[in-house]
Design an enzyme around this catalytic site. Structure first.
Site, PDB file in Angstrom:
ATOM      1  N   PRO A  55       0.820  -1.213   0.000  1.00  0.00           N
ATOM      2  CA  PRO A  55       0.000   0.000   0.000  1.00  0.00           C
ATOM      3  C   PRO A  55       0.851   1.258   0.000  1.00  0.00           C
ATOM      4  O   PRO A  55       1.981   1.276   0.485  1.00  0.00           O
ATOM      5  CB  PRO A  55      -0.792  -0.121   1.312  1.00  0.00           C
ATOM      6  CG  PRO A  55      -0.810  -1.575   1.612  1.00  0.00           C
ATOM      7  CD  PRO A  55       0.516  -2.092   1.132  1.00  0.00           C
ATOM      8  N   CYS A  56       0.309   2.305  -0.564  1.00  0.00           N
ATOM      9  CA  CYS A  56       0.983   3.594  -0.665  1.00  0.00           C
ATOM     10  C   CYS A  56       0.765   4.350   0.643  1.00  0.00           C
ATOM     11  O   CYS A  56      -0.334   4.816   0.922  1.00  0.00           O
ATOM     12  CB  CYS A  56       0.404   4.368  -1.848  1.00  0.00           C
ATOM     13  SG  CYS A  56       1.219   5.916  -2.216  1.00  0.00           S
ATOM     14  N   GLN A  57       1.800   4.449   1.465  1.00  0.00           N
ATOM     15  CA  GLN A  57       1.675   5.102   2.768  1.00  0.00           C
ATOM     16  C   GLN A  57       2.696   6.232   2.903  1.00  0.00           C
ATOM     17  O   GLN A  57       3.779   6.181   2.332  1.00  0.00           O
ATOM     18  CB  GLN A  57       1.911   4.079   3.893  1.00  0.00           C
ATOM     19  CG  GLN A  57       0.872   2.961   3.937  1.00  0.00           C
ATOM     20  CD  GLN A  57       1.320   1.862   4.880  1.00  0.00           C
ATOM     21  OE1 GLN A  57       2.211   1.097   4.582  1.00  0.00           O
ATOM     22  NE2 GLN A  57       0.693   1.786   6.034  1.00  0.00           N
ATOM     23  N   HIS A  62       2.659  10.776  -4.735  1.00  0.00           N
ATOM     24  CA  HIS A  62       2.359  10.783  -3.304  1.00  0.00           C
ATOM     25  C   HIS A  62       3.334  11.672  -2.539  1.00  0.00           C
ATOM     26  O   HIS A  62       4.546  11.591  -2.724  1.00  0.00           O
ATOM     27  CB  HIS A  62       2.431   9.347  -2.778  1.00  0.00           C
ATOM     28  CG  HIS A  62       1.772   9.158  -1.453  1.00  0.00           C
ATOM     29  ND1 HIS A  62       2.460   8.821  -0.324  1.00  0.00           N
ATOM     30  CD2 HIS A  62       0.473   9.255  -1.079  1.00  0.00           C
ATOM     31  CE1 HIS A  62       1.626   8.703   0.699  1.00  0.00           C
ATOM     32  NE2 HIS A  62       0.418   8.966   0.261  1.00  0.00           N
TER      33      HIS A  62
END
Length: 378
Positions: free
Chosen positions: A74-76, A122
């Site tokens: 996941p993109c965190q 992001h």
């Protein structure tokens, strides 16, 4: 035959893409979603239930003989408050930290990591830069499509993105892929790999000419939108259109488009399906009453795609699991249609992974050959 471990495995799309090349075999998997685990067990006869973040699993990986680490994450957001500024400070508490930790402990020969295209944007590009700096500078891996210059890493974000629509599948699904090779093991040979960039397309004829070629027309009435629901979607779209927004439902195979493709499938239920509606006209569908719907079915022939069609759009159905001419892909009986949509939407497109696996096998063959030649000279 190279041995892989399959992290954040979902229902095994990355694993299957590698298996199709006949150059890789899987030896350990990790997934915590119970429904995905059920499907994975059903497909591979193996229980993948393991928590990548746990010390127990990391110890298990340390004891496992393997070559290639596979996984999406996941993109965190990452912290930049750490005193040491190493990946343990900057990425702790994120799932990327756990991947980096496993790579650091076990030194696989290579890895393939997958993420959404949004990873590149992001935190204004900060997140992908931390990821790349960790993999290249701290863990000492060569990343395909990334170079090291005087002022740090150099890359064109487009070189890290592959789109399913270029791999024989009529789905607009851009995803980030990071393919790395162990510089500590292979030395400067990683700078002379037979490929400079990731494969951008699948060679040969496409699996489907377009979305209409993939769709199975004449679907069950349960997939058609109720008239009242379609009117609600139209009102919602018109409201946003009046504000200059592009939100709302989308019919992806309008008659005006002679080469339609789908939008990206999403792991979410409602919104993902509503942006991939299709026309499938059938006599007598309009006005039909279905028990589960409050109003009769719409007369325009608008329906959701079926889970099976989503499976074709990800290369699971009619491609990834064909053996001796028979498609053996199926879900366990207890997996609901809602879960089927979610599992396909959360997966990867198998033909894309297969091409990446071919490229990785080519690079590994080169590196192993160069290493053996060097040892002979010594």
């Amino acid at each position: 035959m190279y041995k892989t471990i399959d992290l954040f495995a979902g229902i095994g799309g990355i694993r299957r893409g590698f298996e199709l090349t006949k150059s890789f075999t899987n030896v350990l998997s990790a997934e915590i979603d119970p429904y995905a685990c059920e499907t994975y067990k059903h497909l591979f006869d193996e229980d993948p239930f393991n928590d990548v973040t746990s010390e127990t699993f990391k110890k298990k990986v340390e004891k496992t003989e393997y070559d290639i680490l596979l996984g999406g994450f996941p993109c965190q957001a990452f912290s930049i408050a750490g005193k040491k500024q190493g990946f343990e400070d900057r990425t702790r508490g994120t799932l990327f930290f756990d991947i980096a930790d496993i790579i650091n402990r076990t030194r696989p020969k290579a890895f393939l990591l997958e993420n959404v295209e949004g990873l590149l944007r992001h935190k204004q590009g900060q997140t992908i830069r931390v990821v790349l700096e960790t993999l290249i500078n701290e863990l000492n891996y060569k990343i395909i499509g990334v170079e090291i210059g005087e002022n740090g890493i150099i890359y064109n974000p487009r070189d890290l993105v592959l789109n399913s629509k270029n791999f024989g599948i009529p789905q607009n699904r851009p995803r980030v892929y990071l393919m790395g090779f162990d510089k500590k093991l292979y030395g400067n040979n990683v700078n002379s790999l037979p490929i400079a960039n990731l494969p951008q397309k699948k060679e040969g004829l496409p699996l489907y000419k377009d979305l209409n070629d993939l769709l199975e027309f004449g679907a069950n009435p349960e997939y058609y939108l109720a008239e009242g629901y379609l009117e609600t979607l139209k009102r919602h779209k018109n409201r946003h259109k009046g504000k200059g927004n592009g939100f709302g439902y989308i019919i992806v195979n309008p008659p005006s488009n002679d080469k339609p493709i789908s939008n990206a499938l999403l792991a979410t239920g409602g919104s993902g399906k509503e942006r991939n509606l299709v026309y499938d006209f059938q006599d007598n569908i309009g006005g039909m009453e279905v028990k589960t719907k409050r109003t009769p079915l719409n007369a325009e022939g608008v329906r959701f795609m079926t889970p099976r069609e989503w499976g074709k759009l990800q290369g699971f159905v009619e491609y990834g699991f064909i053996e001796n001419g028979v498609d053996r892909f199926s879900f366990p009986e207890n997996i609901s249609k809602g879960q089927q949509y979610k599992q396909f939407g959360n997966s990867v497109t198998i033909p894309v992974i297969e091409e990446l696996a071919k490229s990785m096998a080519q690079c590994l063959a080169f590196l192993e050959e160069e290493s053996s030649t060097k040892n002979l000279i010594l």
